[in-house]
Design a protein around this motif. Structure first.
Motif, PDB file in Angstrom:
ATOM      1  N   ASN A  44      52.853 -14.645 -24.263  1.00 26.83           N
ATOM      2  CA  ASN A  44      53.289 -16.474 -24.529  1.00 26.83           C
ATOM      3  C   ASN A  44      52.649 -17.505 -24.850  1.00 26.83           C
ATOM      4  O   ASN A  44      53.445 -17.827 -24.825  1.00 26.83           O
ATOM      5  N   CYS A  45      51.137 -17.074 -25.046  1.00 28.34           N
ATOM      6  CA  CYS A  45      50.037 -17.807 -25.536  1.00 28.34           C
ATOM      7  C   CYS A  45      51.158 -17.679 -27.763  1.00 28.34           C
ATOM      8  O   CYS A  45      51.219 -19.088 -27.558  1.00 28.34           O
ATOM      9  N   LYS A  78      50.669 -26.791 -24.025  1.00 33.38           N
ATOM     10  CA  LYS A  78      50.680 -26.578 -22.423  1.00 33.38           C
ATOM     11  C   LYS A  78      52.133 -26.976 -21.279  1.00 33.38           C
ATOM     12  O   LYS A  78      51.496 -25.283 -20.413  1.00 33.38           O
ATOM     13  N   ASN A  79      52.276 -27.996 -21.923  1.00 32.58           N
ATOM     14  CA  ASN A  79      54.206 -27.706 -21.208  1.00 32.58           C
ATOM     15  C   ASN A  79      54.517 -26.547 -21.533  1.00 32.58           C
ATOM     16  O   ASN A  79      55.219 -25.470 -20.780  1.00 32.58           O
ATOM     17  N   ARG A  80      54.997 -25.990 -22.682  1.00 29.04           N
ATOM     18  CA  ARG A  80      55.909 -24.757 -22.955  1.00 29.04           C
ATOM     19  C   ARG A  80      55.085 -23.833 -22.020  1.00 29.04           C
ATOM     20  O   ARG A  80      55.652 -22.626 -21.535  1.00 29.04           O
ATOM     21  N   LEU A  84      57.024 -21.411 -19.759  1.00 29.49           N
ATOM     22  CA  LEU A  84      56.815 -19.647 -19.818  1.00 29.49           C
ATOM     23  C   LEU A  84      56.590 -19.211 -18.433  1.00 29.49           C
ATOM     24  O   LEU A  84      57.420 -17.604 -18.257  1.00 29.49           O
ATOM     25  N   GLU A  85      55.218 -19.053 -18.075  1.00 28.87           N
ATOM     26  CA  GLU A  85      54.666 -18.914 -17.420  1.00 28.87           C
ATOM     27  C   GLU A  85      56.117 -18.150 -15.629  1.00 28.87           C
ATOM     28  O   GLU A  85      56.615 -17.929 -15.023  1.00 28.87           O
ATOM     29  N   ASN A  90      60.321 -15.971 -12.444  1.00 25.53           N
ATOM     30  CA  ASN A  90      60.954 -16.612 -11.835  1.00 25.53           C
ATOM     31  C   ASN A  90      60.649 -17.202  -9.849  1.00 25.53           C
ATOM     32  O   ASN A  90      61.512 -16.991  -9.383  1.00 25.53           O
ATOM     33  N   LYS A  91      60.215 -18.584 -10.518  1.00 23.88           N
ATOM     34  CA  LYS A  91      58.624 -18.799  -9.425  1.00 23.88           C
ATOM     35  C   LYS A  91      59.568 -20.265 -10.175  1.00 23.88           C
ATOM     36  O   LYS A  91      59.296 -20.853 -11.202  1.00 23.88           O
TER      37      LYS A  91
END
Length: 197
Positions: A44-45, A78-80, A84-85, A90-91
């Motif tokens: 993700n990073c 940070k927002n991206r 992605l998280e 799916n939350k």
């Protein structure tokens, strides 16, 4: 040698790809280390870094109006990562990133393989655990990444004065828990961490 500001100017005004690659290389390792410290997965990073720089490349006309480019890049990153998280989990709601921020104390293992290094590592780890996650994040951004208070404020979405106070309180809390020698040791640790990351 061309300064970072000159590279920004060349990229924003002329679309110079070489200047863009220099800007990318300046930030990529710092962003990656920051994302890992926030508790995000390596993939993700990496994805978030690519997404942020693609956006910067495609949207350079709007970026030219932004004064604090480092703050903008870190905040966008940070927002991206949060986006992605959310997507991966799916939350709609995600735990606050502030509750996760950690600084892994591993650099001394690479520099000194002795018992003293382990003692120092544990001492620093305990000291850093004594401050809040927000305070750890602001200490990291200031002393590891080397950002200014205004840039930290932009990343955290707070006023510059609040960023100063947060850092001051963190350092005050650390000073109250340790001797001058131990404070010196932590300063050396962060300086070494900054050069190796």
């Amino acid at each position: 040698m061309t300064s970072l500001n000159q590279n920004w100017k060349n990229f924003l005004e002329k679309g110079d790809e070489f200047s863009f690659s220099i800007i990318y290389n300046k930030y990529v390792e710092e962003l990656y280390a920051y994302g890992i410290s926030l508790g995000f997965q390596k993939e993700n990073c990496k994805d978030a870094i690519q997404d942020v720089f693609i956006k910067i490349f495609l949207d350079r006309n709007n970026i030219s109006k932004i004064e604090n480019k480092s703050g903008y890049i870190f905040r966008s990153y940070k927002n991206r990562l949060i986006d992605l998280e959310k997507k991966n989990n799916n939350k709609d709601n995600i735990d606050s990133v502030e509750d996760k921020f950690t600084i892994e104390v591993t650099i001394l293992d690479n520099l000194i393989e002795t018992e003293i290094a382990n003692i120092v590592k544990e001492k620093i780890k305990k000291l850093l655990e004594s401050i809040t996650p927000n305070q750890r994040e602001v200490v990291y951004l200031k002393y590891v990444v080397g950002l200014q208070h205004s840039e930290i404020a932009e990343i955290l979405g707070i006023h510059e004065e609040s960023a100063r106070k947060l850092l001051y309180r963190a350092m005050e809390k650390l000073r109250n828990k340790i001797s001058n020698d131990e404070l010196y040791l932590i300063a050396i640790y962060f300086m070494l961490l900054r050069f190796i990351i």
